[in-house]
Motif scaffolding. Structure first.
Motif, short mmCIF file in Angstrom:
data_model
loop_
_atom_site.label_atom_id
_atom_site.label_comp_id
_atom_site.label_asym_id
_atom_site.label_seq_id
_atom_site.Cartn_x
_atom_site.Cartn_y
_atom_site.Cartn_z
N ASN A 83 -8.48 124.05 45.35
CA ASN A 83 -9.09 122.77 45.66
C ASN A 83 -8.50 121.66 44.78
N LEU A 84 -7.18 121.71 44.60
CA LEU A 84 -6.46 120.75 43.77
C LEU A 84 -6.24 119.46 44.57
N LYS A 85 -6.73 118.37 44.06
CA LYS A 85 -6.66 117.10 44.77
C LYS A 85 -5.80 116.10 44.01
N LEU A 86 -4.84 115.53 44.71
CA LEU A 86 -3.98 114.50 44.13
C LEU A 86 -4.23 113.20 44.87
N THR A 87 -4.44 112.14 44.09
CA THR A 87 -4.71 110.82 44.67
C THR A 87 -3.83 109.78 44.00
N MET A 88 -3.24 108.90 44.82
CA MET A 88 -2.51 107.76 44.26
C MET A 88 -2.87 106.51 45.04
N MET A 89 -2.98 105.41 44.32
CA MET A 89 -3.34 104.14 44.93
C MET A 89 -2.31 103.09 44.54
N ASP A 90 -1.82 102.38 45.54
CA ASP A 90 -0.92 101.25 45.30
C ASP A 90 0.31 101.66 44.50
N ALA A 91 0.87 102.83 44.83
CA ALA A 91 2.05 103.32 44.12
C ALA A 91 3.32 102.73 44.73
N ASP A 92 4.27 102.39 43.89
CA ASP A 92 5.56 101.83 44.33
C ASP A 92 6.44 102.99 44.79
N ILE A 93 6.73 103.05 46.10
CA ILE A 93 7.47 104.20 46.65
C ILE A 93 8.91 104.22 46.15
N GLY A 94 9.49 103.06 45.89
CA GLY A 94 10.85 103.01 45.38
C GLY A 94 10.97 103.61 44.00
N LYS A 95 10.03 103.26 43.12
CA LYS A 95 10.03 103.81 41.77
C LYS A 95 9.63 105.29 41.78
N LEU A 96 8.70 105.63 42.64
CA LEU A 96 8.23 107.01 42.72
C LEU A 96 9.36 107.96 43.11
N SER A 98 12.71 107.00 43.05
CA SER A 98 13.97 106.54 42.45
C SER A 98 15.00 106.18 43.52
N ASP A 99 14.52 105.64 44.64
CA ASP A 99 15.40 105.23 45.74
C ASP A 99 15.15 103.76 46.03
N GLU A 100 16.14 102.91 45.72
CA GLU A 100 15.96 101.47 45.88
C GLU A 100 15.90 101.04 47.35
N ARG A 101 16.29 101.93 48.27
CA ARG A 101 16.24 101.59 49.70
C ARG A 101 14.81 101.65 50.25
N LEU A 102 13.89 102.19 49.47
CA LEU A 102 12.50 102.29 49.87
C LEU A 102 11.70 101.25 49.10
N VAL A 103 11.03 100.35 49.82
CA VAL A 103 10.32 99.25 49.19
C VAL A 103 8.90 99.20 49.76
N GLY A 104 7.90 99.09 48.88
CA GLY A 104 6.53 98.94 49.34
C GLY A 104 5.57 99.76 48.50
N LYS A 105 4.28 99.56 48.77
CA LYS A 105 3.22 100.27 48.06
C LYS A 105 2.53 101.24 49.00
N ILE A 106 2.18 102.42 48.49
CA ILE A 106 1.53 103.43 49.32
C ILE A 106 0.24 103.92 48.67
N ASP A 107 -0.69 104.34 49.51
CA ASP A 107 -1.87 105.09 49.09
C ASP A 107 -1.74 106.49 49.68
N ALA A 108 -1.98 107.51 48.86
CA ALA A 108 -1.84 108.88 49.36
C ALA A 108 -2.93 109.76 48.76
N GLU A 109 -3.31 110.76 49.53
CA GLU A 109 -4.32 111.71 49.07
C GLU A 109 -4.04 113.05 49.73
N VAL A 110 -4.05 114.13 48.92
CA VAL A 110 -3.84 115.46 49.47
C VAL A 110 -4.64 116.47 48.66
N THR A 111 -5.24 117.43 49.34
CA THR A 111 -6.00 118.51 48.72
C THR A 111 -5.37 119.84 49.11
N VAL A 112 -5.08 120.69 48.11
CA VAL A 112 -4.33 121.93 48.34
C VAL A 112 -5.11 123.11 47.78
#
Length: 425
Positions: A83-96, A98-112
Motif C-alpha cells: 500500500n505504498l503511495k507516492l504523491t507529487m503536486m505541481d512538479a516540474d516535468i522537465g527537471k524531474l 532532466s529533459d529540457e524538451r518537456l515543459v510544464g507542471k504535473i500532479d501525480a498519484e500512484v498506490t502500489v
C-alpha cells in the motif's frame, strides 16, 4: 552516525555521491552528458516486523517534492510495496526527467502493492498545460492501472492543437504485447509543425498492435478525415483515407477528396516491403498548387492520372495530364495533353501537345514535343523533337534573346546531347 559513499571513475570524476545521517538521505548521480540526478529523503520512517513504514516522508528528485506513505516489506531478499503511495503536486516535468524538451507542471498519484508477479497499482497523472517536444497539451488526465501483469490506460484525455484526443492502451508486461487506440477530433493543422501555410482540421482514428521491444513491427489501421484543408493553392473541402499496415505491407484504401473548385481526387494502392503499387487520379486539379511547388507562375486546372510501381527509392511512373486552358510558367495556353513515363532515371515524353492562347485577334499556336531526357549522369542528356506551328515570336525573342520582334514562326527542331553542349538542328 553518518555514512558517506563515493563512486568515481578512473579519472577521479564523481559518478555517485551518497550521504546518510539522522536527517535523511541525499544522493547525487552524474549520468550521461553530465546530467545530474539528485535524490533527497527526509521525514519519519518506521520499522516494524520487517517492514519499512513511510509516514508522509518527503522525497526530492531533482528538487521536485514527492511524498511517500505506506510501507515496503522485506521478504526473501526482495522489497515488496505494501500500500505504498507516492504523491507529487505541481512538479516540474522537465527537471524531474532532466529533459529540457518537456515543459510544464504535473500532479501525480500512484498506490502500489504486491510482489512482482502479483503487483497491483492504480494512479493518475494530470496537468493543466504541458509542452512535449514542441507540441502543447492542455487539460491532461491520464488514469493508470497495473493488474494481472497488464498496464492499462483507459480513456486518457487531453486537448492539443485546438482539438481533443482520447487514448486507450493495454500492455502485457511479460510478453510486451500491446494494443493502442487513439481518437483525435478537430485537430487544427495550422498549429502543427508539418508545414507552413497549412490550414484545415483533422479527425484521426488509429488502432495499433505490436510488441514494445520491437517497434519496427507494428500492425494497425488508421482513418484520416480532413475538412477545410488548404495548402499553397490546393483547397480541399473534405478528404477521407484508410490506411492499414500488416507486417511490411502498407495499404491505402478509400482515398478520396472533394476540391473546393468542384474537382475531385482519388487514390489507392500499397507499399509492400519497399515496393510501390499506387494509383492517383484527379479531375480539375489546380495548376496553382503545382506552380507553387515548382516555383513558377501557374493557374487553371488539369485532369491527372498517375501510376507508380516498383522500388520506393526509384519507382516507374506513368503520368498523363490534360487541360482545357490556363497558364504555366507565365505562358498562357488553351489546351494541353501529355503522356510521360519515368523509368530508371529516364524521362520519356510520348506526347506533349500544347495549344497556345491567342492574344487579341492573333492566331493560336501549337507545340508538340516527343523524346527523352536521360538523368542517369550528372549532366542531363537530351534527345528531343520539337515542332512549333504558328507561334508568336514576341515572347521567345524577348525572353531568350532580349530582342523586340513581332510575327509568327513555325519550325521542326531536333535537340540532342548533354545539356551543357547541345546540338540543335
Amino acid at each position: 552516525q553518518n555514512l558517506d559513499i563515493i563512486w568515481q571513475n578512473e579519472k577521479g570524476k564523481k559518478l555517485l555521491n551518497v550521504h546518510l545521517d539522522n536527517k535523511g538521505l541525499r544522493l547525487t548521480y552524474n549520468w550521461e552528458d553530465d546530467k545530474l540526478f539528485n535524490l533527497e529523503v527526509n521525514g519519519a520512517l518506521g520499522f516494524k516486523d520487517g517492514e519499512i513504514e513511510f509516514k508522509q516522508t518527503q522525497v526530492k528528485v531533482n528538487d521536485q517534492l514527492l511524498r511517500l506513505s505506506g510501507g515496503v516489506l522485506g521478504k526473501n531478499d526482495t522489497w515488496i510495496p505494501n500500500n505504498l503511495k507516492l504523491t507529487m503536486m505541481d512538479a516540474d516535468i522537465g527537471k524531474l526527467t532532466s529533459d529540457e524538451r518537456l515543459v510544464g507542471k504535473i500532479d501525480a498519484e500512484v498506490t502500489v502493492s504486491g510482489e512482482k508477479e502479483q503487483m497491483n497499482a492504480q494512479g493518475s497523472l494530470k496537468s493543466k498545460s504541458l509542452e512535449l517536444f514542441g507540441y502543447t497539451a492542455q487539460n491532461v488526465n491520464i488514469p493508470l492501472v497495473l493488474e494481472k501483469n497488464k498496464i492499462r490506460i483507459k480513456d486518457a484525455l487531453l486537448n492539443t492543437m485546438e482539438g481533443k484526443v482520447k487514448l486507450n492502451f493495454v500492455m502485457d508486461i511479460k510478453t510486451k504485447q500491446y494494443n493502442l487506440e487513439i481518437d483525435g477530433e478537430e485537430i487544427d493543422l495550422s498549429k502543427s509543425q508539418i508545414a507552413d501555410e497549412l490550414q484545415g482540421s483533422a479527425n484521426i482514428k488509429l488502432v495499433a498492435t505490436g510488441k514494445a521491444d520491437d517497434l519496427s513491427n507494428i500492425n494497425g489501421a488508421a482513418n484520416l478525415q480532413l475538412g477545410g484543408f488548404a495548402y499553397k493553392g490546393l483547397v480541399i473541402s473534405s478528404l477521407s483515407l484508410d490506411v492499414a499496415k500488416t507486417g511490411k505491407n502498407i495499404s491505402i484504401q478509400n482515398g478520396g477528396a472533394k476540391l473546393e473548385n468542384g474537382g475531385s481526387i482519388a487514390f489507392m494502392g500499397s507499399i509492400d516491403d519497399g515496393n510501390t503499387d499506387v494509383f492517383f487520379t484527379s479531375g480539375h486539379f489546380p495548376l496553382e498548387f503545382i506552380g507553387h511547388m515548382a516555383g513558377v507562375d501557374s493557374n487553371g486546372t488539369a485532369d491527372i492520372n498517375m501510376y507508380l510501381k516498383g522500388n520506393l527509392d526509384n519507382p516507374d511512373v506513368k503520368l498523363s495530364i490534360s487541360s482545357a486552358g490556363g497558364r504555366v510558367a507565365g505562358q498562357d495556353f488553351e489546351g494541353l495533353r501529355s503522356e510521360l513515363r519515368w523509368q530508371n532515371k529516364i524521362l520519356t515524353i510520348d506526347k506533349l501537345h500544347v495549344l497556345t492562347a491567342p492574344i487579341m485577334d492573333t492566331l493560336s499556336g501549337e507545340y508538340q514535343v516527343t523524346g527523352q531526357v536521360d538523368l542517369r549522369t550528372a549532366i542531363p542528356n537530351l534527345a528531343l523533337k520539337v515542332t512549333a506551328d504558328t507561334i508568336r515570336i514576341d515572347g521567345p525573342a524577348k525572353n531568350l534573346a532580349e530582342l523586340e520582334l513581332t510575327g509568327y514562326f513555325s519550325t521542326d527542331t531536333i535537340v540532342q546531347g548533354p545539356l551543357n553542349d547541345l546540338n540543335i538542328s
